[in-house]
Design a protein around this motif. Sequence first.
Motif, PDB file in Angstrom:
ATOM      1  N   ASP A   1       1.149  12.846 -15.629  1.00 32.35           N
ATOM      2  CA  ASP A   1       2.515  12.382 -15.854  1.00 32.35           C
ATOM      3  C   ASP A   1       3.000  11.486 -14.710  1.00 32.35           C
ATOM      4  O   ASP A   1       3.701  10.493 -14.944  1.00 32.35           O
ATOM      5  CB  ASP A   1       3.475  13.558 -16.031  1.00 32.35           C
ATOM      6  N   GLN A   2       2.642  11.835 -13.466  1.00 32.03           N
ATOM      7  CA  GLN A   2       3.028  10.997 -12.327  1.00 32.03           C
ATOM      8  C   GLN A   2       2.361   9.620 -12.411  1.00 32.03           C
ATOM      9  O   GLN A   2       2.989   8.596 -12.135  1.00 32.03           O
ATOM     10  CB  GLN A   2       2.653  11.676 -11.006  1.00 32.03           C
ATOM     11  N   VAL A   3       1.093   9.599 -12.796  1.00 33.51           N
ATOM     12  CA  VAL A   3       0.369   8.329 -12.915  1.00 33.51           C
ATOM     13  C   VAL A   3       0.998   7.473 -14.018  1.00 33.51           C
ATOM     14  O   VAL A   3       1.204   6.263 -13.838  1.00 33.51           O
ATOM     15  CB  VAL A   3      -1.135   8.565 -13.164  1.00 33.51           C
ATOM     16  N   LEU A   4       1.322   8.085 -15.155  1.00 36.87           N
ATOM     17  CA  LEU A   4       1.972   7.337 -16.241  1.00 36.87           C
ATOM     18  C   LEU A   4       3.336   6.801 -15.814  1.00 36.87           C
ATOM     19  O   LEU A   4       3.700   5.672 -16.157  1.00 36.87           O
ATOM     20  CB  LEU A   4       2.107   8.215 -17.484  1.00 36.87           C
ATOM     21  N   ALA A   5       4.073   7.602 -15.046  1.00 34.67           N
ATOM     22  CA  ALA A   5       5.382   7.141 -14.560  1.00 34.67           C
ATOM     23  C   ALA A   5       5.217   5.945 -13.618  1.00 34.67           C
ATOM     24  O   ALA A   5       5.988   4.978 -13.684  1.00 34.67           O
ATOM     25  CB  ALA A   5       6.117   8.278 -13.860  1.00 34.67           C
TER      26      ALA A   5
ATOM     27  N   GLU B   1       0.827  -1.197   0.000  1.00 36.96           N
ATOM     28  CA  GLU B   1       0.000   0.000   0.000  1.00 36.96           C
ATOM     29  C   GLU B   1       0.868   1.256   0.000  1.00 36.96           C
ATOM     30  O   GLU B   1       1.770   1.393   0.825  1.00 36.96           O
ATOM     31  CB  GLU B   1      -0.890  -0.013   1.248  1.00 36.96           C
ATOM     32  N   GLN B   2       0.582   2.163  -0.929  1.00 34.84           N
ATOM     33  CA  GLN B   2       1.213   3.479  -1.043  1.00 34.84           C
ATOM     34  C   GLN B   2       2.715   3.411  -1.380  1.00 34.84           C
ATOM     35  O   GLN B   2       3.445   4.347  -1.096  1.00 34.84           O
ATOM     36  CB  GLN B   2       0.984   4.328   0.211  1.00 34.84           C
TER      37      GLN B   2
ATOM     38  N   LEU C   1      -4.909   8.480  -5.500  1.00 36.24           N
ATOM     39  CA  LEU C   1      -4.628   9.567  -6.444  1.00 36.24           C
ATOM     40  C   LEU C   1      -4.266  10.871  -5.732  1.00 36.24           C
ATOM     41  O   LEU C   1      -3.695  11.769  -6.344  1.00 36.24           O
ATOM     42  CB  LEU C   1      -5.815   9.781  -7.377  1.00 36.24           C
ATOM     43  N   ASN C   2      -4.625  10.988  -4.448  1.00 36.82           N
ATOM     44  CA  ASN C   2      -4.096  12.079  -3.615  1.00 36.82           C
ATOM     45  C   ASN C   2      -3.478  11.396  -2.401  1.00 36.82           C
ATOM     46  O   ASN C   2      -2.841  10.367  -2.569  1.00 36.82           O
ATOM     47  CB  ASN C   2      -5.176  13.121  -3.292  1.00 36.82           C
ATOM     48  N   ASP C   3      -3.639  11.914  -1.189  1.00 40.61           N
ATOM     49  CA  ASP C   3      -3.037  11.272  -0.028  1.00 40.61           C
ATOM     50  C   ASP C   3      -4.047  10.506   0.825  1.00 40.61           C
ATOM     51  O   ASP C   3      -3.703  10.018   1.896  1.00 40.61           O
ATOM     52  CB  ASP C   3      -2.334  12.320   0.846  1.00 40.61           C
TER      53      ASP C   3
ATOM     54  N   GLN D   1       7.621  -2.319 -15.519  1.00 39.87           N
ATOM     55  CA  GLN D   1       9.020  -2.734 -15.428  1.00 39.87           C
ATOM     56  C   GLN D   1       9.231  -3.762 -14.316  1.00 39.87           C
ATOM     57  O   GLN D   1      10.007  -4.697 -14.460  1.00 39.87           O
ATOM     58  CB  GLN D   1       9.899  -1.513 -15.190  1.00 39.87           C
ATOM     59  N   ARG D   2       8.479  -3.611 -13.211  1.00 36.50           N
ATOM     60  CA  ARG D   2       8.623  -4.516 -12.071  1.00 36.50           C
ATOM     61  C   ARG D   2       7.679  -5.719 -12.149  1.00 36.50           C
ATOM     62  O   ARG D   2       7.605  -6.513 -11.230  1.00 36.50           O
ATOM     63  CB  ARG D   2       8.359  -3.732 -10.772  1.00 36.50           C
ATOM     64  N   ARG D   3       6.958  -5.825 -13.259  1.00 37.42           N
ATOM     65  CA  ARG D   3       6.036  -6.926 -13.514  1.00 37.42           C
ATOM     66  C   ARG D   3       4.949  -7.029 -12.454  1.00 37.42           C
ATOM     67  O   ARG D   3       4.592  -8.104 -11.974  1.00 37.42           O
ATOM     68  CB  ARG D   3       6.785  -8.254 -13.635  1.00 37.42           C
ATOM     69  N   GLY D   4       4.404  -5.859 -12.070  1.00 39.70           N
ATOM     70  CA  GLY D   4       3.320  -5.823 -11.103  1.00 39.70           C
ATOM     71  C   GLY D   4       2.110  -5.097 -11.649  1.00 39.70           C
ATOM     72  O   GLY D   4       2.174  -4.500 -12.730  1.00 39.70           O
ATOM     73  N   ASN D   5       1.011  -5.164 -10.935  1.00 37.04           N
ATOM     74  CA  ASN D   5      -0.195  -4.423 -11.281  1.00 37.04           C
ATOM     75  C   ASN D   5      -0.257  -3.149 -10.479  1.00 37.04           C
ATOM     76  O   ASN D   5       0.273  -3.065  -9.376  1.00 37.04           O
ATOM     77  CB  ASN D   5      -1.457  -5.259 -10.975  1.00 37.04           C
ATOM     78  N   LEU D   6      -0.945  -2.157 -11.037  1.00 31.77           N
ATOM     79  CA  LEU D   6      -1.160  -0.891 -10.349  1.00 31.77           C
ATOM     80  C   LEU D   6      -2.637  -0.726 -10.068  1.00 31.77           C
ATOM     81  O   LEU D   6      -3.449  -0.730 -10.998  1.00 31.77           O
ATOM     82  CB  LEU D   6      -0.643   0.276 -11.201  1.00 31.77           C
ATOM     83  N   LEU D   7      -2.993  -0.625  -8.807  1.00 30.32           N
ATOM     84  CA  LEU D   7      -4.365  -0.342  -8.391  1.00 30.32           C
ATOM     85  C   LEU D   7      -4.424   1.120  -7.998  1.00 30.32           C
ATOM     86  O   LEU D   7      -3.731   1.543  -7.079  1.00 30.32           O
ATOM     87  CB  LEU D   7      -4.759  -1.236  -7.230  1.00 30.32           C
TER      88      LEU D   7
END
Length: 196
Positions: free
Chosen positions: A178-182, A143-144, A161-163, A189-195
Amino acid sequence: RYMVLTTMHHDGFRLYDTALTDFCAPKSAARRDLVAEFIQACRRHGLYVGLYHSLNNWMDKPDSVDALERKADYELFIQHTFDRLRELATRFNPIDMMWYDGHWPFTADGWQSEKMNAMIRAIQPQILINDRNGLPGDYTTPEQHLTAPKPWRPFEACITLNDSWGYQPGDHNWKTPDQVLAMLAQMAQRRGNLLL
């Protein structure tokens, strides 16, 4: 690609039709089974479906605090948790993933997690289960942060998406596109999913 929907958060309000309580969307002003509609929409578009469900429940009695203090309350609290999960797995069959949350204040032994996962898999043998009932599960959910587990195993980083996880009128620290795309690139690259 898959979508995950909250079926019940820690507040105990169910977004689906349930025989276990009137504290649910179809029996409220919504008058709709939002989970059934979500699953139907995902299936129409060829998406995998995950159901988020909080193990902890602050509305029903006995709650987890009661369960910590009295053995009889613990037994009833765990039975209610299993009843909810059994109803979900039976009513919405098949789904692709069960996303537990709210594991405090118990360990895997306290949640009877081996029995819990076995019950879910007896109804839906194909299902993936996360690690938030105290067992390793099929994948881990940091988480986070975007850190891959060591040694590597399937993982899904859970990021706001915020804190804040819930509505906070003063939290304006929104991540930019841009932060979300990064973050998405780092997770690929780390072969993980992004929630998000």
